[in-house]
Motif scaffolding. Structure first.
Motif, PDB file in Angstrom:
ATOM      1  N   MET A 370      -5.026  67.756 -93.908  1.00  0.00           N
ATOM      2  CA  MET A 370      -4.691  67.738 -92.176  1.00  0.00           C
ATOM      3  C   MET A 370      -5.445  68.825 -91.599  1.00  0.00           C
ATOM      4  N   ASP A 373      -3.293  72.012 -90.443  1.00  0.00           N
ATOM      5  CA  ASP A 373      -1.889  71.632 -89.736  1.00  0.00           C
ATOM      6  C   ASP A 373      -0.782  71.492 -90.620  1.00  0.00           C
ATOM      7  N   ASN A 378       3.369  65.719 -87.583  1.00  0.00           N
ATOM      8  CA  ASN A 378       1.997  65.364 -87.386  1.00  0.00           C
ATOM      9  C   ASN A 378       1.439  64.652 -88.636  1.00  0.00           C
ATOM     10  N   PHE A 460      -0.791  61.467 -87.265  1.00  0.00           N
ATOM     11  CA  PHE A 460      -2.100  62.387 -87.160  1.00  0.00           C
ATOM     12  C   PHE A 460      -3.144  61.919 -86.237  1.00  0.00           C
ATOM     13  N   GLY A 477      -5.674  70.750 -87.038  1.00  0.00           N
ATOM     14  CA  GLY A 477      -5.186  69.416 -87.137  1.00  0.00           C
ATOM     15  C   GLY A 477      -6.522  68.367 -87.184  1.00  0.00           C
TER      16      GLY A 477
END
Length: 679
Positions: A370, A373, A378, A460, A477
């Motif tokens: 990710m 993140d 998310n 996401f 992210g």
């Protein structure tokens, strides 16, 4: 033990990680912030831990056969009333802990090769984790309080260095300082307990203190009627509360997630936080003499297990959820200690080390995917992108929840059974209710984490307000259109290695750890007053029978209910979670703010800092006015100015400009000269 395994080989197991740490540390000093020789740092530290793990396996094999070593290796101070030595105590308890520490540390070393490859200061990182491994081995192999305390403090130092690894980040630096200060408070009380025992026994060595324990049980604290052994055990337990993050000294552990994820797996899931559990089990002959200390452990563990688990159920940071889960599971171990089921606490310590380290390392792979993140809101739908990581996370989740046939089932079921056998003592009923309630809570937050991360819709890759102000290079992210990033392949090896014991360790370890003579020489239980282990043994008919019988017992039903409840409100009816929050907003805020305990404490710290600032400012003003303004500037400078001014005024009057005045002064001066030298 000396015939089977030489003392020198055990010293190699202890010192090999230290040697690797020293080499990696020298490289980090010589080449800071570069990766020129980082490959050698990774190699030398990982090799050192591998050597320790192999020797630990040999030690475990010998102790399973009944071998035992309690030997002084080096004496460094001797006087009429004081004897300090460095020694080794390797029995079943030590050998089991050595294997757990070195195995998890080895897995973290290998995992970090991939996880930390892009980080600056990687040599410093590997030096710190190798030093931490040495410190833990020093602690678990100690044969007396001096060596135990040295390892205890070295573990705290290593933890401070690793939590604050990214010291340029203010939150990481503050988290390291917070962990250091909280542990210094508990360690000070821990040291007072050691001093009390030394004053009574005249020795730091465990074996000598245990021989005098009945005489010490009759002693009282000078000037009071309080039992000396009870006060000493309470002081020792406060030390364990700090290291093992028990309420209210748990406040440092969630903040410690500011460190790299491998550190969370090594220190805050498997090793450092279990040092307090190990210490109490090692000193079981003393704690058996204090019902007060046992009751305090029972109640403290119960509060920690249930109420810290509730906090985990509302967190959104993936590492924070696992951190609060760790605190809760440590509460279960502490309850087992309070019920005098010391070997059950060690059993859960071992199984928890495997599945919690696995869960942390799986979370690290998710964080890489990710792009750093950590907000589970998310994520979602990662199962199809990371099937292997999902499988490992599923094994860890099932084991954490106590699902039958998984390791966590056998250790948690043993704790609940031990608690249920004696509900008449003070606090035992409260502890049992909290433990049962905690089973539901644990399954709920564990499957909530699994469902929100790996199942459901993908959440996401959504743009937000901050994406305009950040470049793609430093954006945390996934950007719109991006897919989860691939983690380095080497990180899969430790995940696989930890998944196996997370599934199978409970089945194979239960009988030798709980019901054989393996820990008999390490742990002492007064079965007449604390019969939990005897009753547990009487009802044990084998792992398979225990599993089949447990399928229809309340703990498994509660775990299944917690998992189904999490699935309903996060997969079937996702809008239900928001309805629950709106229905009980006060409770949600209370849990989200961690019962406001940390906030009030931090406010108190800030108030103390402001008061200290005002105090030091006032003291500085006093010294400035008295020491500088009035004395150097006022007395010396002003007086000298007045003196010189008046002296110059008199001399000025003597310079009249008349020749007759000058001639008179010369004549008078000549007469004085003649009178002084001629008379």
């Amino acid at each position: 033990m000396t015939e089977l395994m030489g003392t020198h080989l055990l010293l190699v197991a202890l010192l090999a990680p230290l040697a690797g740490a020293l080499v990696a540390g020298l490289i980090s000093v010589r080449f800071p912030g570069t990766s020129t020789f980082s490959w050698f740092s990774r190699l030398i530290t990982t090799t050192g831990v591998l050597i320790s793990f192999l020797i630990s396996l040999c030690a475990l094999r010998h102790t399973l056969r009944g071998a035992h070593l309690d030997e002084a290796v080096y004496t460094w101070a001797v006087s009429a009333s004081f004897h300090a030595e460095f020694g080794l105590l390797v029995d079943g308890l030590s050998a089991l802990m050595m294997c757990v520490v070195t195995f998890v540390s080895l897995a973290v070393h290998v995992y970090s090769i991939g996880y930390m490859k892009a980080e600056a200061g990687i040599s410093r990182f590997f030096a710190c984790i190798a030093f931490f491994t040495f410190a833990m081995l020093k602690l678990v192999m100690a044969n007396g309080f001096l060596q135990l305390f040295f390892g205890w403090e070295a573990v705290g130092l290593a933890s401070y260095l690793l939590i604050g690894f990214w010291f340029e980040r203010p939150r990481a630096a503050a988290a390291g300082l917070k962990a250091f200060l909280v542990n210094r408070f508990s360690d000070g009380i821990f040291l007072a307990g050691i001093a009390l025992l030394f004053s009574a026994a005249g020795s730091f060595r465990f074996s000598e203190i245990f021989l005098l324990r009945h005489q010490m049980a009759e002693m009282t604290l000078p000037g009071t009627g309080w039992s000396l052994i009870t006060i000493a055990c309470l002081c020792l337990f406060v030390g364990a509360m700090g290291k093992s993050a028990q309420f209210p000294l748990h406040i440092w552990l969630p903040d410690s997630m500011e460190g790299p994820t491998p550190i969370s797996a090594l220190i805050h899931a498997a090793t450092m936080v279990t040092a307090g559990i190990f210490m109490v089990a090692r000193l079981s002959p003393l704690f058996e003499l204090s019902d007060t200390a046992l009751c305090l452990m029972l109640i403290t563990g119960a509060v920690t297990a249930l109420f810290m688990g509730l906090v985990a159920a509302v967190q959104n940071d993936i590492k924070q959820i696992i951190a609060w889960s760790t605190i809760s599971q440590l509460g279960y171990m502490t309850m087992a200690l309070g019920a005098s089921a010391y070997s059950v606490a060690i059993f859960h310590l071992v199984t928890h080390a495997f599945f919690k380290a696995l869960l942390f390392l799986a979370a690290g792979a998710v964080i890489i995917a990710m792009n750093k993140d950590q907000d589970i809101n998310n994520m979602g739908g990662l199962k199809k992108h990371m099937p292997f990581v999902w499988c490992c996370a599923l094994i860890a989740t099932l084991s954490l929840s106590g699902a039958p046939f998984f390791s966590g089932f056998y250790s948690k079921e043993s704790i609940l059974s031990a608690l249920s056998y004696d509900l008449s003592s003070f606090g035992s009923l409260f502890a049992y209710v909290c433990a049962l309630s905690g089973v539901f809570v644990t399954a709920f937050y564990a499957f909530r984490l699994l469902f929100l991360v790996f199942h459901g819709k993908e959440r996401f890759g959504k743009p937000d307000a901050d994406s305009v102000a950040h470049s793609q290079a430093d954006y945390v992210g996934l950007l719109p259109g991006e897919s989860p990033l691939a983690a380095p392949g080497i990180m899969a090896l430790p995940l696989f290695a930890l998944a196996i014991p997370s599934f199978l360790a409970g089945w194979f370890l239960m009988e030798p750890v709980l019901f054989s003579d393996f820990l008999k020489s390490s742990i002492l239980v007064d079965s007449q007053w604390h019969p939990a282990m005897e009753m547990l043994h009487a009802h044990f008919t084998g792992p398979l029978s225990m599993t089949l019988h447990g399928l229809f017992r309340l703990p498994v039903l509660l775990a299944v209910s917690g998992a189904l409840f999490a699935m309903f409100i996060y997969l079937v009816r996702p809008e239900m979670s928001e309805r629950f929050v709106r229905a009980v907003p006060a409770v949600h805020r209370l849990l989200l703010n961690q019962y406001y305990f940390v906030i009030e404490l931090e406010a108190g710290v800030h108030s103390s800092q402001r008061a200290l600032k005002r105090f030091t400012s006032a003291v500085g003003q006093i010294f400035w006015k008295a020491g500088e303004v009035r004395f150097p500037d006022g007395l010396i400078a002003s007086a000298s100015t007045v003196f010189l001014s008046r002296a110059s005024s008199l001399l000025q009057r003597a310079q009249s400009g008349y020749l007759s005045h000058y001639a008179l002064v010369m004549i008078v001066g000549l007469l004085c000269f003649l009178l002084y030298f001629c008379l």
